[in-house]
Design a protein around this motif. Structure first.
Motif, short mmCIF file in Angstrom:
data_model
loop_
_atom_site.label_atom_id
_atom_site.label_comp_id
_atom_site.label_asym_id
_atom_site.label_seq_id
_atom_site.Cartn_x
_atom_site.Cartn_y
_atom_site.Cartn_z
N ASN A 172 -3.53 0.50 -3.58
CA ASN A 172 -2.67 -0.66 -3.79
C ASN A 172 -1.85 -0.47 -5.05
O ASN A 172 -1.93 0.56 -5.72
CB ASN A 172 -3.50 -1.95 -3.82
CG ASN A 172 -4.47 -2.01 -4.98
OD1 ASN A 172 -4.35 -1.28 -5.96
ND2 ASN A 172 -5.47 -2.87 -4.87
N LEU A 182 0.83 -1.21 0.00
CA LEU A 182 0.00 0.00 0.00
C LEU A 182 0.86 1.25 0.00
O LEU A 182 2.00 1.24 0.49
CB LEU A 182 -0.92 0.02 1.22
CG LEU A 182 -1.94 -1.11 1.36
CD1 LEU A 182 -2.75 -0.95 2.64
CD2 LEU A 182 -2.87 -1.18 0.15
N LYS A 226 -4.91 -2.58 7.85
CA LYS A 226 -5.10 -2.37 6.43
C LYS A 226 -6.57 -2.29 6.00
O LYS A 226 -6.86 -1.94 4.86
CB LYS A 226 -4.38 -3.46 5.63
CG LYS A 226 -2.87 -3.36 5.73
CD LYS A 226 -2.16 -4.38 4.86
CE LYS A 226 -0.65 -4.21 4.95
NZ LYS A 226 0.08 -5.21 4.12
N GLU A 227 -7.46 -2.58 6.93
CA GLU A 227 -8.88 -2.38 6.66
C GLU A 227 -9.37 -1.04 7.20
O GLU A 227 -10.55 -0.70 7.09
CB GLU A 227 -9.71 -3.50 7.30
CG GLU A 227 -9.60 -4.84 6.57
CD GLU A 227 -8.25 -5.51 6.79
OE1 GLU A 227 -7.78 -5.55 7.95
OE2 GLU A 227 -7.66 -5.97 5.80
N LYS A 261 -5.80 1.00 -7.11
CA LYS A 261 -7.15 0.93 -6.54
C LYS A 261 -7.16 1.52 -5.13
O LYS A 261 -6.29 1.23 -4.32
CB LYS A 261 -7.62 -0.52 -6.50
CG LYS A 261 -9.02 -0.69 -5.93
CD LYS A 261 -9.42 -2.16 -5.87
CE LYS A 261 -10.81 -2.32 -5.25
NZ LYS A 261 -11.20 -3.76 -5.16
N GLU A 262 -8.17 2.32 -4.87
CA GLU A 262 -8.33 2.92 -3.54
C GLU A 262 -8.72 1.85 -2.53
O GLU A 262 -9.71 1.15 -2.70
CB GLU A 262 -9.40 4.01 -3.59
CG GLU A 262 -9.64 4.70 -2.26
CD GLU A 262 -10.78 5.69 -2.34
OE1 GLU A 262 -11.71 5.59 -1.51
OE2 GLU A 262 -10.75 6.56 -3.24
N VAL A 263 -7.91 1.72 -1.49
CA VAL A 263 -8.16 0.73 -0.44
C VAL A 263 -8.75 1.39 0.79
O VAL A 263 -9.69 0.87 1.39
CB VAL A 263 -6.85 -0.01 -0.09
CG1 VAL A 263 -7.06 -0.98 1.07
CG2 VAL A 263 -6.32 -0.76 -1.31
#
Length: 392
Positions: free
Chosen positions: A244, A231, A279-280, A248-250
């Motif tokens: 990532n 990330l 990471k969430e 892509k937006e995480v």
């Protein structure tokens, strides 16, 4: 341009200082106006007779006396005569030195292996290459002195992985370790190569390129950070989020500040306070703190109601908040100085008291020694809790 060059020097110096070095180390100390080196048992292995010294690296230390630099070993034997106008630490078997107004490189025997023809240079820190200046222009040479990246650039940025920044006028491009230009000099900034990608920016818009100079993530961000653990923190409209390696937006843009992920967690600043997330994006700290500090050796200081303790990267409070607030307590060499009832001592990562609380001042450990003050005297303390040398 001068500011950028100085910034690059500082960055590379910090990188050099943080590189892994397992050789026995001595701590440089100052007695009066002179410098020497002390071991952890209190023996002055190198007497305090030098005007300036640099830390030992690869078994040798650069020392200066009466304006002349040379190198000594850990028994104070002069290995390379004090005959240079300037000398730097050894890296990968070579050291940058200055003689008769020009820079070159010597080996540990003191033999000049790269001639004194450069106006400036730097260490062989990455990929076996060093940047040098000649005729006011910069490029890169290898350890045999062969020019790999032509000396045609106005400024350069050290290699991070397989790529380095090279600039003309106010623009910067990228070259690889073979000297091939993989991106022409059209960007305003380039970052650090990490996990296969490097951040690049132009006209206040940033994205990421791969090792071949191909744009992999479009230049749409207002600010970018290097990738870490898959990330990268990126900024849009003054807020930070995470993407990532596919772009892509995480985690969406909600943070005022955002640090890199390490061991599955990252420090973020939101609503006027620092937090720790996974990471969430789930907060990991088990309670609210007045201050959440930076991590050092896997632990971060936390403050609440005038007391400090330490949490790990999972947000677990491993050392309770029982110590007085002090000056930026960071772990170093497995120990940290903390204050209790007005006095300083040292604890380990489990919170066990290793050195009792009796000092008026206490610094971090380096090379097995820490500088302390006790009853008006300054000295050096080893990890056994023994003051091995008083300065007076």
């Amino acid at each position: 341009m001068r500011f950028l060059f100085l910034f690059l020097i500082i960055t590379n110096t910090l990188f050099a200082q943080n590189s892994v070095d397992t050789e026995p180390r001595l701590q440089k100390i100052k007695i009066g106006t002179k410098w020497g080196f002390l071991n952890t048992e209190g023996v002055l292995k190198v007497p305090a007779i030098y005007d300036k010294v640099l830390d030992f690296k690869e078994g040798l230390a650069a020392v200066e006396m009466a304006g002349q630099w040379g190198y000594v070993d850990q028994d104070n034997k002069v290995i390379i005569a004090l005959e240079y106008e300037k000398a730097f630490a050894f890296y990968d078997g070579l050291a940058l030195v200055k003689k008769e107004g020009f820079y070159g490189y010597i080996n540990p025997a003191g033999t000049a292996v790269i001639p004194f023809v450069y106006e400036y240079g730097w260490h062989f820190l990455s990929q076996g290459l060093a940047y040098v200046q000649k005729g006011g222009k910069w490029g890169f040479i290898n350890k045999e002195g062969k020019v790999i990246v032509p000396l045609i650039y106005d400024f350069v940025q050290a290699f991070t992985g397989p790529l380095a920044g090279v600039g003309k006028d106010s623009k910067i491009g990228l070259v690889n370790t073979e000297g091939k230009v993989v991106m022409p000099a059209f960007c305003d900034r380039v970052g650090i190569f990490s996990e296969g990608l490097i951040a690049v920016a132009r006209n206040d818009q940033g994205g990421y390129m791969d090792v071949n100079g191909k744009l992999k993530i479009q230049m749409v961000y207002h600010a970018t950070r290097p990738f870490s653990e898959g990330l990268a923190a990126v900024q849009m409209n003054k807020k930070w989020g995470y993407i990532n390696s596919e772009g892509k937006e995480v985690l969406d843009y909600q943070y005022e500040k955002a640090a890199a992920f390490k061991e599955g967690s990252a420090r973020v600043f939101k609503d006027d306070k620092w937090a720790l997330i996974n990471k969430e994006g789930v907060p990991l700290l088990t309670q609210k703190y007045d201050l959440f500090g930076r991590f050092s050796e896997g632990l971060a200081q936390v403050h609440k109601a005038g007391k400090i303790g330490f949490v790990n990267r999972k947000g677990l409070e491993l050392i309770p908040l029982i110590y007085d607030v002090g000056v930026n307590p960071d772990f170093s060499e497995g120990l940290v100085a903390v204050r209790k009832e007005g006095n300083w001592g040292y604890i380990d990562k489990k919170g066990a008291v290793v050195i009792d609380f009796k000092y008026t001042k206490a610094a971090s450990f380096k090379n097995g020694l820490a500088k302390i003050e006790h009853e008006g005297r300054s000295g050096y303390l080893n990890k056994k809790g023994l003051v091995v040398l008083w300065e007076d």
